[in-house]
Design an enzyme around this catalytic site. Structure first.
Site, PDB file in Angstrom:
ATOM      1  N   GLU A  55       0.864  -1.176   0.000  1.00  0.00           N
ATOM      2  CA  GLU A  55       0.000   0.000   0.000  1.00  0.00           C
ATOM      3  C   GLU A  55       0.893   1.216   0.000  1.00  0.00           C
ATOM      4  O   GLU A  55       1.778   1.337   0.840  1.00  0.00           O
ATOM      5  CB  GLU A  55      -0.814   0.025   1.293  1.00  0.00           C
ATOM      6  CG  GLU A  55      -2.272  -0.260   1.141  1.00  0.00           C
ATOM      7  CD  GLU A  55      -2.976  -0.087   2.472  1.00  0.00           C
ATOM      8  OE1 GLU A  55      -2.867   0.988   3.078  1.00  0.00           O
ATOM      9  OE2 GLU A  55      -3.615  -1.057   2.914  1.00  0.00           O
ATOM     10  N   ASP A  66      -6.081  10.203   9.549  1.00  0.00           N
ATOM     11  CA  ASP A  66      -4.805   9.648   9.977  1.00  0.00           C
ATOM     12  C   ASP A  66      -4.301  10.256  11.272  1.00  0.00           C
ATOM     13  O   ASP A  66      -4.526  11.422  11.567  1.00  0.00           O
ATOM     14  CB  ASP A  66      -3.758   9.858   8.878  1.00  0.00           C
ATOM     15  CG  ASP A  66      -3.950   8.884   7.727  1.00  0.00           C
ATOM     16  OD1 ASP A  66      -3.841   7.664   7.978  1.00  0.00           O
ATOM     17  OD2 ASP A  66      -4.254   9.330   6.609  1.00  0.00           O
ATOM     18  N   TYR A 181     -11.076  -4.045   3.132  1.00  0.00           N
ATOM     19  CA  TYR A 181     -10.176  -3.594   4.198  1.00  0.00           C
ATOM     20  C   TYR A 181     -11.030  -3.348   5.429  1.00  0.00           C
ATOM     21  O   TYR A 181     -11.840  -2.420   5.454  1.00  0.00           O
ATOM     22  CB  TYR A 181      -9.482  -2.314   3.751  1.00  0.00           C
ATOM     23  CG  TYR A 181      -8.399  -1.781   4.674  1.00  0.00           C
ATOM     24  CD1 TYR A 181      -8.474  -1.902   6.063  1.00  0.00           C
ATOM     25  CD2 TYR A 181      -7.285  -1.126   4.153  1.00  0.00           C
ATOM     26  CE1 TYR A 181      -7.485  -1.407   6.883  1.00  0.00           C
ATOM     27  CE2 TYR A 181      -6.287  -0.609   4.972  1.00  0.00           C
ATOM     28  CZ  TYR A 181      -6.405  -0.740   6.342  1.00  0.00           C
ATOM     29  OH  TYR A 181      -5.429  -0.234   7.160  1.00  0.00           O
TER      30      TYR A 181
END
Ligand SMILES: Cc1ncc(COP(=O)(O)O)c(C=O)c1O
Lengths: 282, 404
Positions: A55, A66, A181
């Site tokens: 990734e 994040d 995911y």
């Protein structure tokens, strides 16, 4: 719809993992962190170190989902002049050395929107990208990029989370391809981690809804974590902990020290050994 | 393009779009909650008791309606248009922000949420949020850029007095956009019990529409009060634009009165031809940030640029999506005023009307001062005086080279 077939790298890779009887290791780094050359060296070294899927983060100035580690990685990359076009360039250079390892680009929509969706998709496919994870594009915005990506032969990998209930899961899975995911915790990258039992229950729930391989990430920090997750899921995703190794290889002025690349790859080797211990999958 | 628009007030559509702007660009973790907020907001709108409760607090706690004031001395000073101020600076806590906070906290309570978060730039939204949280006894965390904490010290202390926790944000450019990133990060981690009170008419659907609807009390009152004062509607409306909530609040009830000229004033900082401004429409282009597509200040790679304005409340590189749509449709004209022009207007208003305006509406007034003199004496112009300037006296003193 005259869709381009996808590269097939995901299905081949996950089939191979199944044949080996183990879960895979998906590694995340931000492209261009701490600069283009070192980042490229790391990426080129990842398959040999045991990464099964790569990734690559597309740096963004405002990475809202994040935590501090990946925020800082984005800023380091941008500070050395990393741009979306150069991320694709890095993939091209990687593909010259490796035609098997699937590559997923992960990031936020604005740089792609700004680049031009069709231009980006065509160049991504041509440079050897296999899939996209775009954090701020939920199924409600599928017309933006997901549908054009599928048409262009790129997989669109969706995030499922603990807040995605059974009612919503089919929506989330509908245009997902490559793998799913699973974000194992509510929160941003690099903070807490889920318990093994919670991950197991979540993966079992997902399997009732999909036959796609399931990667699980967020908060995986040790080879033991990785093994535990790769035992119940099809792959473990490790990001912030690798990025932390990059940050740890910088001197007080942010300059890369000798041995940074080896340090990062050694850590990936440990993680890889971890998932290779996930052999006795139930 | 020649298609005639029947109404400018119909948006957004079900997906939260104003033309191509708006939408719901958020992480999957937030998506179920965003849908829940939308559902709760729809239900609240359909329930008369929600509005009753809101009106009660508007009247008895916020102090609404706010006056519509004829600014006689400024009118004489400019020598042209008749200038009115819609005096939302007289609201409890000193700005229009509380209109929205009151609405959102009542919604949060209906949803059973037990913790409130918010971002703030100037601190006005933070203070308003901390205020309603004190009123309803809910714990409250306010994210504020470290740069803004420095230049808006009085508001930081105010928030703390009100019982809020103020978290300093040191990521990115240390100002409003980064505070919003941090608030979103908090929300992702605490979706179950937390409600995010967004402070402007931006963010993912339904926020832009919801904030607009709460702020539209400004425009609705203005219509009534203007009819009472002048027997007719105004000829033009002027408001400053950060994210655009005070402006859309004033504008929205008038959008379909197409004879009325509507003007939004962005912050030009050191000038829109420099790289130090906050004029997203004048100097930006469409992009996606903080849950919506809108005009953004960004570089050639789509990286968001730091905004600059002397006014912390306007120091944001984006703008609410409805404004982007009103800009492209041509219904609203968007102009800008510099730091320097705003400072002059700030002083002029203080001396001439005895009203110390916030630096944000000082931008609106700066533009008014440019056009008022040339307008006929029977032209009625209404400007939103959306905040008072007590919070800004340190910034202004410093800009003027005065030590206090
Ligand atoms: C008094 C005042 N006016 C205007 C603004 C800008 O916000 P908006 O454009 O949403 O009204 C602020 C923001 O803090 C403010 O405090």
């Amino acid at each position: 719809m005259s869709a381009t077939p996808d590269s097939g790298r995901f299905s081949r890779r996950f089939a191979a993992l199944k044949a080996e009887g183990r879960g895979g290791l998906i590694t995340f780094i931000t492209a261009g962190d701490p600069n283009y050359e070192i980042s490229k060296e790391i990426v080129l070294g990842l398959p040999a170190a045991g990464a099964d899927v790569i990734e690559l983060g597309m740096p963004f100035s405002d990475p809202m989902a994040d935590g501090p580690a990946i925020q800082a990685a984005s800023l380091r990359a941008l500070a050395t002049g990393m741009k979306l076009g150069k991320v694709l360039q890095m993939v091209r250079e990687f593909r010259a050395t490796d035609d098997d390892t699937p590559i997923v680009l992960m990031g936020y929509y604005n740089p792609i929107y700004n680049y031009g969706v069709d231009k980006f998709l065509a160049e991504a496919r041509e440079s050897g990208v296999d899939g996209l994870i775009i954090v701020d594009l939920p199924p409600e915005e599928d017309v933006e990029l997901c549908l054009p990506a599928l048409k262009a032969g790129l997989n669109f990998i969706r995030l499922a989370t603990p807040t995605t209930d059974d009612h919503r899961l089919p929506t989330v899975l509908s245009n997902t391809s490559g793998f799913v995911y699973y974000v194992s915790v509510m929160g941003i990258t690099g903070t807490t981690s889920a318990t093994g039992d919670a991950v197991k229950a979540a993966v079992e729930r997902l399997r009732r809804h999909t036959d796609l391989p399931i990667g699980v990430g967020f908060g995986i920090k040790t080879p033991e974590n990785a093994r535990e997750v790769a035992t119940v899921a099809d792959a473990a995703v490790v990001g912030s902990a690798i990025v932390d190794r990059i940050a740890g290889g910088l001197d007080g002025n942010g300059k890369p020290e000798a041995g940074l690349v080896d340090g990062v790859l050694d850590y990936v080797r440990e993680l890889a050994a971890g998932v290779r211990g996930s052999g006795d999958k139930q | 393009m020649t298609q005639k628009i029947n109404t400018y007030r119909a948006g957004p559509d079900e997906q939260g779009h104003f033309g191509i702007f708006g939408g719901r660009f958020v992480a999957e973790t937030l998506m179920p909650l965003i849908l829940e907020v939308e559902k709760a907001w729809d239900a609240a709108q359909a329930d008369p008791s929600f509005d009753e409760e809101l009106q009660y607090y508007f009247k008895h706690y916020v102090g609404r309606p706010s006056p519509l004031y004829f600014a006689k001395r400024l009118t004489e000073h400019f020598g042209g248009a008749k200038i009115y101020f819609k005096r939302d600076e007289l609201n409890h806590t000193g700005a229009h922000k509380i209109n929205n906070c009151m609405g959102q906290i009542l919604l949060a309570r209906r949803m059973g949420k037990t913790r409130i978060i918010a971002e703030t730039g100037a601190g006005q939204h933070g203070v308003a949020t901390a205020t309603v949280c004190a009123l309803f006894n809910l714990p409250c965390t306010i994210y504020m850029g470290s740069k803004d904490i420095e230049r808006q010290a009085p508001n930081v202390f105010r928030m703390k007095l009100l019982g809020a926790e103020v978290k300093s944000v040191t990521s990115g450019s240390n100002s409003l956009k980064d505070a919003m990133n941090e608030a979103l990060r908090d929300w992702v981690a605490n979706v179950e019990d937390t409600f995010y009170i967004i402070g402007t008419a931006a963010g993912p659907h339904p926020y832009p529409a919801m904030v607009r609807d709460f702020q539209s009390v400004i425009g609705r009152e203005t219509r009534e009060q203007m009819m009472e004062a002048e027997g007719r509607l105004p000829d033009s409306l002027v408001a400053c634009i950060g994210g655009g909530s005070n402006a859309i609040g004033l504008f929205h009830p008038f959008l379909d009165d197409t004879d009325i000229k509507i003007i939004g004033v962005e912050a030009a900082g050191l000038g829109v031809d420099t790289d130090k401004h906050a004029a997203s429409l004048t100097g930006g282009r469409p992009g996606v940030l903080h849950g919506n597509r809108t005009y953004l200040l960004q570089d050639d790679d789509g990286q968001i640029l730091e905004a600059h304005s002397i006014s912390a409340g306007l120091d944001y590189p984006g703008i609410g999506p409805e404004h982007s749509w009103l800009y492209e449709s041509g219904r609203v004209e968007y102009v800008s005023a510099t730091d320097k022009e705003a400072l002059e207007a700030f002083q002029l208003c203080s001396r001439t009307e005895g009203i110390i305006p916030a630096l944000e509406p000082s931008h609106a007034l700066a533009y008014v001062s440019k056009i008022a003199g040339d307008l006929p004496k029977d032209h009625i112009l209404c400007m939103n005086m959306c905040g008072r300037g007590d919070k800004d006296i340190f910034t202004v003193a410093e800009a003027l080279g005065v030590k206090i």
